[in-house]
Design an enzyme around this catalytic site. Structure first.
Site, PDB file in Angstrom:
ATOM      1  N   GLN A 105      21.748  29.071  21.696  1.00 21.20           N
ATOM      2  CA  GLN A 105      21.137  30.314  22.159  1.00 21.20           C
ATOM      3  C   GLN A 105      21.536  30.538  23.616  1.00 21.20           C
ATOM      4  O   GLN A 105      21.333  29.662  24.466  1.00 21.20           O
ATOM      5  CB  GLN A 105      19.611  30.206  22.033  1.00 21.20           C
ATOM      6  N   ARG A 159      11.388  32.983  11.234  1.00 19.86           N
ATOM      7  CA  ARG A 159      12.676  32.878  11.931  1.00 19.86           C
ATOM      8  C   ARG A 159      13.207  31.439  11.864  1.00 19.86           C
ATOM      9  O   ARG A 159      12.451  30.505  11.672  1.00 19.86           O
ATOM     10  CB  ARG A 159      12.557  33.294  13.407  1.00 19.86           C
ATOM     11  N   ASP A 160      14.501  31.304  12.050  1.00 12.75           N
ATOM     12  CA  ASP A 160      15.230  30.030  12.137  1.00 12.75           C
ATOM     13  C   ASP A 160      15.461  29.449  10.730  1.00 12.75           C
ATOM     14  O   ASP A 160      14.534  29.460   9.910  1.00 12.75           O
ATOM     15  CB  ASP A 160      14.503  29.017  13.030  1.00 12.75           C
ATOM     16  N   GLU A 196       8.913  26.317  14.366  1.00 16.30           N
ATOM     17  CA  GLU A 196      10.206  26.905  14.676  1.00 16.30           C
ATOM     18  C   GLU A 196      11.303  25.897  14.309  1.00 16.30           C
ATOM     19  O   GLU A 196      11.075  24.689  14.249  1.00 16.30           O
ATOM     20  CB  GLU A 196      10.296  27.237  16.164  1.00 16.30           C
ATOM     21  N   SER A 214      18.053  31.814  16.328  1.00 13.93           N
ATOM     22  CA  SER A 214      18.550  30.529  15.829  1.00 13.93           C
ATOM     23  C   SER A 214      18.871  30.505  14.344  1.00 13.93           C
ATOM     24  O   SER A 214      18.286  31.223  13.541  1.00 13.93           O
ATOM     25  CB  SER A 214      17.533  29.443  16.141  1.00 13.93           C
ATOM     26  N   MET A 241      20.641  28.424  28.582  1.00 16.38           N
ATOM     27  CA  MET A 241      20.745  28.138  27.160  1.00 16.38           C
ATOM     28  C   MET A 241      19.395  27.685  26.625  1.00 16.38           C
ATOM     29  O   MET A 241      18.587  27.127  27.343  1.00 16.38           O
ATOM     30  CB  MET A 241      21.796  27.056  26.896  1.00 16.38           C
ATOM     31  N   ASN A 242      19.181  27.974  25.306  1.00 13.53           N
ATOM     32  CA  ASN A 242      18.094  27.265  24.641  1.00 13.53           C
ATOM     33  C   ASN A 242      18.614  26.625  23.356  1.00 13.53           C
ATOM     34  O   ASN A 242      19.625  25.915  23.436  1.00 13.53           O
ATOM     35  CB  ASN A 242      16.800  28.071  24.534  1.00 13.53           C
ATOM     36  N   ASP A 243      17.972  26.808  22.222  1.00 13.82           N
ATOM     37  CA  ASP A 243      18.221  25.969  21.048  1.00 13.82           C
ATOM     38  C   ASP A 243      19.686  25.704  20.696  1.00 13.82           C
ATOM     39  O   ASP A 243      20.486  26.639  20.672  1.00 13.82           O
ATOM     40  CB  ASP A 243      17.647  26.642  19.791  1.00 13.82           C
TER      41      ASP A 243
HETATM   42  C1  FRU Z   1      12.875  28.313  19.686  1.00  9.80           C
HETATM   43  C2  FRU Z   1      13.117  29.780  19.492  1.00  9.80           C
HETATM   44  C3  FRU Z   1      13.453  30.103  18.054  1.00  9.80           C
HETATM   45  C4  FRU Z   1      14.206  31.376  18.167  1.00  9.80           C
HETATM   46  C5  FRU Z   1      14.961  31.186  19.448  1.00  9.80           C
HETATM   47  C6  FRU Z   1      15.107  32.424  20.259  1.00  9.80           C
HETATM   48  O1  FRU Z   1      13.059  27.921  21.006  1.00  9.80           O
HETATM   49  O2  FRU Z   1      12.018  30.538  19.924  1.00  9.80           O
HETATM   50  O3  FRU Z   1      12.323  30.187  17.215  1.00  9.80           O
HETATM   51  O4  FRU Z   1      15.069  31.596  17.085  1.00  9.80           O
HETATM   52  O5  FRU Z   1      14.258  30.225  20.204  1.00  9.80           O
HETATM   53  O6  FRU Z   1      16.009  32.221  21.315  1.00  9.80           O
END
Ligand code: FRU
Length: 464
Positions: free
Chosen positions: A19, A125-126, A187, A64, A1-3
């Site tokens: 994510q 993005r985001d 971001e 995100s 997982m990320n964000d």
């Molecule tokens: C931040 C990021 C966001 C993007 C997402 C992609 O960690 O790079 O800018 O939307 O992760 O997974």
């Protein structure tokens, strides 16, 4: 997982999307995972909420974004659709207003078809979205070539006719005037009112690298945000891309992604990568941002072992031994000795030690050998060495360490002991300068202290 993504408190539940790559523990084919909780401690995994749709603006990933409730009262999300090199905002509405498990993408996606004309943007993005008066607003993470990271402000008078989104201006752009370096691209902007101020949280991206998250507190005139102070969200090297929500009691609760510290191949093989931080409570007191774990975290406390109140020296640390398990909290109030940092050492069953070093002069904690950089110019915490006493809480959970020092300084780190179970905790002062002087100046005193075993945060699979 990320964000963390789409954080929303809805019908008595905290929803955390994130994510997620269902194909393995590496970044790719990004979907939105989904977990839900009623108490911020016990989380239920729900089915994947958003998946890329072939031949569409999100065919290469659903990056995100945020959640909000639209004019009809339906929870909706604005996320970044990825197709090749293109990153563009896309909308989806839930078709399950009870649990938010199913989502319908807007057929007219993307709702903005290109970054603004006339600006050389380095990213786009985001999303963070809100309504004010008759208009919807959103900020999009970006960077302006030659200037710095930025959050671009847009307005739409009619969200359900999203082609109406109009670019207004940069909400704020980083640069030399800032107290903390903030890279070329921001971001995951998160922007919200807190008390009578506004707070902008961004994550600093530069040269393909993810750095850290920083916050600005300031004034917002409806178009432009003017910061009056800046600080670090977390002084460690793993906390990134936090997002927040307001809960039923009006509290601002924020969770960040804790990036994995292992090599990609090791993470892939282990089958998991990344974690979420403890939920953190954000508040403003006397114009200063306070960050602390949500009080609910105390409900995880089990057996308590006292750390006696007394004077400690490097030769005579306070040490408690026991079977503390692989999730624990060390809670201390201490009077620092001059500039001498305090070291909290966790000894693991494997013989390895995790060290948490707390510097009362800068107000910054460092974990293990993690590089917390030089943030001394921008320390969130007041200089605490002249204060009578100061509080430190250290949380350890298998591979995650989070330390909260004073009322505004936190540091997270990831460690991977072979056997994480903790069998001893020791607390001692250390010399402020490892090279020049091995003596500790003055007396360090523990005013009160405890080690708590913590119940694991529970995960349940399947629908409620
Ligand atoms: C931040 C990021 C966001 C993007 C997402 C992609 O960690 O790079 O800018 O939307 O992760 O997974």
């Amino acid at each position: 997982m990320n964000d963390p993504n789409g954080m929303i408190f809805w019908r008595g539940r905290f929803h955390l999307f994130y994510q997620y790559n269902p194909n393995g523990a590496f970044h790719g084919t990004i979907h939105w995972g989904h977990a839900v909780s009623e108490d911020l401690l016990t989380w239920r995994h729900l089915p994947v909420a958003l998946a890329p749709t072939p031949d569409s603006p999100d065919e290469d990933g659903c990056y995100s974004g945020c959640a909000f409730v639209d004019d009809d009262g339906t929870p909706s999300v604005m996320y970044t659709g990825v197709r090749g090199d293109e990153h563009l905002p896309c909308l989806a509405r839930t078709t399950d207003p009870e649990l938010l498990t199913t989502w319908e993408k807007y057929p007219g996606n993307p709702v903005i078809d290109a970054p603004p004309d006339g600006i050389e943007v380095l990213g786009f993005r985001d999303h963070c979205l809100w309504k004010s008066g008759e208009s919807w607003y959103q900020v999009i993470g970006s960077g302006i070539a030659g200037k710095g990271g930025t959050a671009l402000l847009y307005r739409s008078r009619n969200l359900t006719d999203p082609t109406d989104w109009e670019y207004l201006n940069p909400l704020h752009t980083g640069g030399e005037a800032d107290g903390i370096w903030s890279g070329t691209v921001w971001e995951c902007p998160d922007f919200f009112a807190l008390g009578d101020a506004h707070v902008l949280v961004v994550s600093v991206w530069h040269d393909e690298g993810l750095h850290y998250s920083t916050f600005f507190v300031g004034d917002f005139d409806g178009r432009v945000f003017t910061p009056t102070s800046q600080g670090m969200m977390d002084f460690g090297s793993v906390f990134y891309a936090p997002q927040s929500l307001t809960d039923g009691d009006g509290r601002r609760v924020l969770i960040g992604w804790l990036r994995d510290g292992r090599d990609d191949s090791v993470a892939r093989e282990s089958g998991w990568s990344g974690a979420m931080s403890l939920p953190r409570l954000f508040s403003l007191k006397d114009g200063r941002l306070h960050i602390e774990p949500v009080p609910e975290v105390k409900n995880l406390r089990g057996e308590r072992t006292t750390v006696e109140a007394r004077r400690i020296t490097p030769e005579e640390p306070a040490t408690v031994e026991g079977d503390f398990g692989d999730a624990l909290e060390v809670s201390l109030e201490f009077e620092p000795a001059g500039e001498s940092p305090l070291l909290v050492g966790l000894r693991h069953a494997s013989g390895e030690t995790t060290n948490v070093i707390c510097d009362p002069t800068s107000g910054i904690v460092s974990i293990g050998d993690s590089d917390t950089g030089d943030f001394s110019a921008a320390s969130n915490a007041e200089r605490v060495s002249e204060k009578e006493s100061v509080k430190l809480r250290v949380f350890f959970d298998v591979s995650v360490v989070e330390a909260y020092f004073g009322d505004a300084s936190c540091t997270s780190g990831c460690v991977y002991p072979e056997n994480p179970a903790v069998i001893a905790v020791s607390v001692s002062p250390v010399s402020a300068s490892p090279v020049a002087d091995s003596r500790v100046s003055g007396d360090t005193r523990i005013v009160s202290g405890a080690v708590w075993r913590l119940a694991g945060v529970e995960f349940i699979r399947g629908l409620v």
